[in-house]
Write a protein that holds these residues in place. Structure first.
Motif, short mmCIF file in Angstrom:
data_model
loop_
_atom_site.label_atom_id
_atom_site.label_comp_id
_atom_site.label_asym_id
_atom_site.label_seq_id
_atom_site.Cartn_x
_atom_site.Cartn_y
_atom_site.Cartn_z
N VAL A 63 0.87 -1.25 -0.11
CA VAL A 63 0.16 -0.25 -0.03
C VAL A 63 1.27 1.22 0.37
O VAL A 63 0.45 2.49 -0.06
CB VAL A 63 -0.83 -0.05 1.15
N TYR A 64 1.93 1.20 0.78
CA TYR A 64 2.75 2.25 0.57
C TYR A 64 3.60 2.67 -0.64
O TYR A 64 3.97 3.71 -1.30
CB TYR A 64 4.01 1.94 1.72
N VAL A 71 -0.26 8.89 -5.10
CA VAL A 71 0.13 10.15 -4.77
C VAL A 71 1.45 11.09 -4.72
O VAL A 71 1.19 11.97 -4.76
CB VAL A 71 -0.50 9.88 -3.31
N GLY A 72 1.81 10.28 -4.42
CA GLY A 72 3.17 11.49 -3.78
C GLY A 72 4.26 11.77 -4.93
O GLY A 72 4.50 13.10 -5.02
N HIS A 243 2.71 8.50 5.79
CA HIS A 243 4.07 8.47 5.72
C HIS A 243 4.82 8.51 3.91
O HIS A 243 5.71 8.94 4.13
CB HIS A 243 4.56 6.66 5.72
N ALA A 244 4.18 7.97 2.99
CA ALA A 244 4.50 8.37 1.80
C ALA A 244 4.52 9.76 1.93
O ALA A 244 4.69 10.12 0.93
CB ALA A 244 3.12 8.26 0.70
N THR A 280 12.15 5.46 -1.84
CA THR A 280 11.60 3.91 -1.85
C THR A 280 12.66 3.48 -1.75
O THR A 280 13.07 2.00 -0.46
CB THR A 280 11.11 3.69 -2.53
N GLY A 281 13.85 3.25 -2.38
CA GLY A 281 14.78 2.27 -2.75
C GLY A 281 15.39 1.98 -1.01
O GLY A 281 15.88 1.02 -0.22
#
Ligand code: PFF
Length: 345
Positions: A63-64, A71-72, A243-244, A280-281
């Protein structure tokens, strides 16, 4: 800071009346490093692992990742675009754009609220940055070697109950941040991130390399990447969405401020995607560094905000060469927090 004529030409798309003396990033890479420096921080190394642990692992991570993608990234692009278009501070950029388009002048409040939020975040961020500085000394001195969970917990609560020491570390962290910010965009921020960001990646890979030797790497990878949707809750989805935003430094006008130094000939979409993918990585790598150690030591993945400062030092105290890897880990945390602190200030 001087602005070259090619910079000015590149910058000609910014709104009429914008302050051309503010200077620009020297290259696309400089912007990527600075924006990545802002995005990669305590959110990736401290918060992402503990919220993932609290929300059951794989399904939450999925989901993140979706929130980052749908969105982000678009919001980061919008913030950078507003900043570049206005070419000034977030408040001034928004008010210039609103004025030009005949919109309500209250639009500038969006920038002002972002600055207030950034101030509030920095007020706790700098405290945790201070904890990280303190833990470099704690791990390097070998104090943790062979300690019990109770003793490690006592070291942490000892730090938290000592206001003078906390204030000293917090002040040192803020001094580090200010030293860079006062030097300006090119000789301060660009120089700092071009050293700190590569160092951070190397340190992270070393800790992941160590985690691979614990024998619990597979379990950690399964925890992170095998979604079990029965563990996903509505509040977990909201945490992933929130959190994103936090991890990509969105909603604080930081990306607007950084975008205001971005030359016109650089693609906003490509750079925003690059920054988001690296961020993200790093979060996933941090998970792969931390969870094998957590599982190898029978620790609780859902231990909450204390995961790094209470459970990991326990693990470092028990592993061979733990003082060395523990010290490296907290140096990494300082670097990550430092470049984000710079952007918040
Ligand atoms: N993105 C940073 C992190 O993940 O730690 C935190 C942050 C920095 C949030 C800057 C907001 C911001 F404006």
């Amino acid at each position: 800071m001087s602005v070259t004529s090619s910079d000015s030409a590149a910058y000609s798309g910014a709104l009429e009346g914008s302050n051309a003396q503010r200077g620009l990033w020297s290259s696309r890479l400089a912007f990527i490093l600075a924006a990545t420096g802002s995005a990669v921080g305590l959110g990736n190394i401290w918060k992402f692992p503990y919220v993932t642990g609290e929300n059951g692992g794989g399904a939450f991570v999925l989901v993140y990742l979706l929130c980052i993608a749908v969105v982000g990234i678009p919001i980061m692009m919008a913030e950078v675009m507003i900043g570049r278009h206005g070419g000034r501070s977030p408040v001034k950029s928004l008010s210039l754009i609103a004025e030009r388009d005949g919109l309500n002048p209250a639009w500038k409040l969006v920038g002002a609220i972002g600055i207030l939020a950034g101030f509030l975040i920095l007020s706790f961020y700098s405290v945790i940055g201070g904890w990280a500085i303190s833990y470099v000394g704690t791990t390097a001195s070998g104090q943790l070697t062979g300690q019990t969970a109770d003793a490690v917990g006592a070291i942490f609560s000892g730090l938290l109950s000592d206001p003078t020491t906390l204030l000293a570390w917090h002040t040192l962290f803020m001094a580090l941040v200010m030293v860079v910010v006062v030097r300006g965009v090119r000789s301060g921020l660009e120089r700092a991130v071009s050293i700190l960001m590569p160092a951070l990646f190397v340190l992270l890979l070393i800790v992941v390399g160590y985690a691979m030797t614990t024998g619990h790497f597979g379990q950690a990878a399964a925890f992170l990447f095998q979604p079990d949707f029965s563990k996903l809750t509505t509040s977990g989805i909201l945490v992933a969405l929130g959190h994103a935003f936090f991890t990509l430094s969105l909603g604080m006008a930081v990306m607007m401020a950084y975008g205001s130094y971005l030359p016109k000939n650089i693609s906003i979409a490509k750079t925003s995607m690059t920054v988001s993918v690296i961020d993200t990585g790093v979060a996933l790598l941090a998970g792969l560094a931390i969870f094998p150690i957590v599982f190898a030591n029978g620790l609780e993945p859902g231990a909450g905000p204390g995961l790094i400062f209470q459970t990991l030092p326990l693990a470092f105290g028990q592993m061979p060469m733990g003082s060395l890897f523990g010290t490296l880990f907290f140096v990494l945390l300082i670097f990550a927090a430092w470049t984000s602190g710079i952007s918040l200030l």
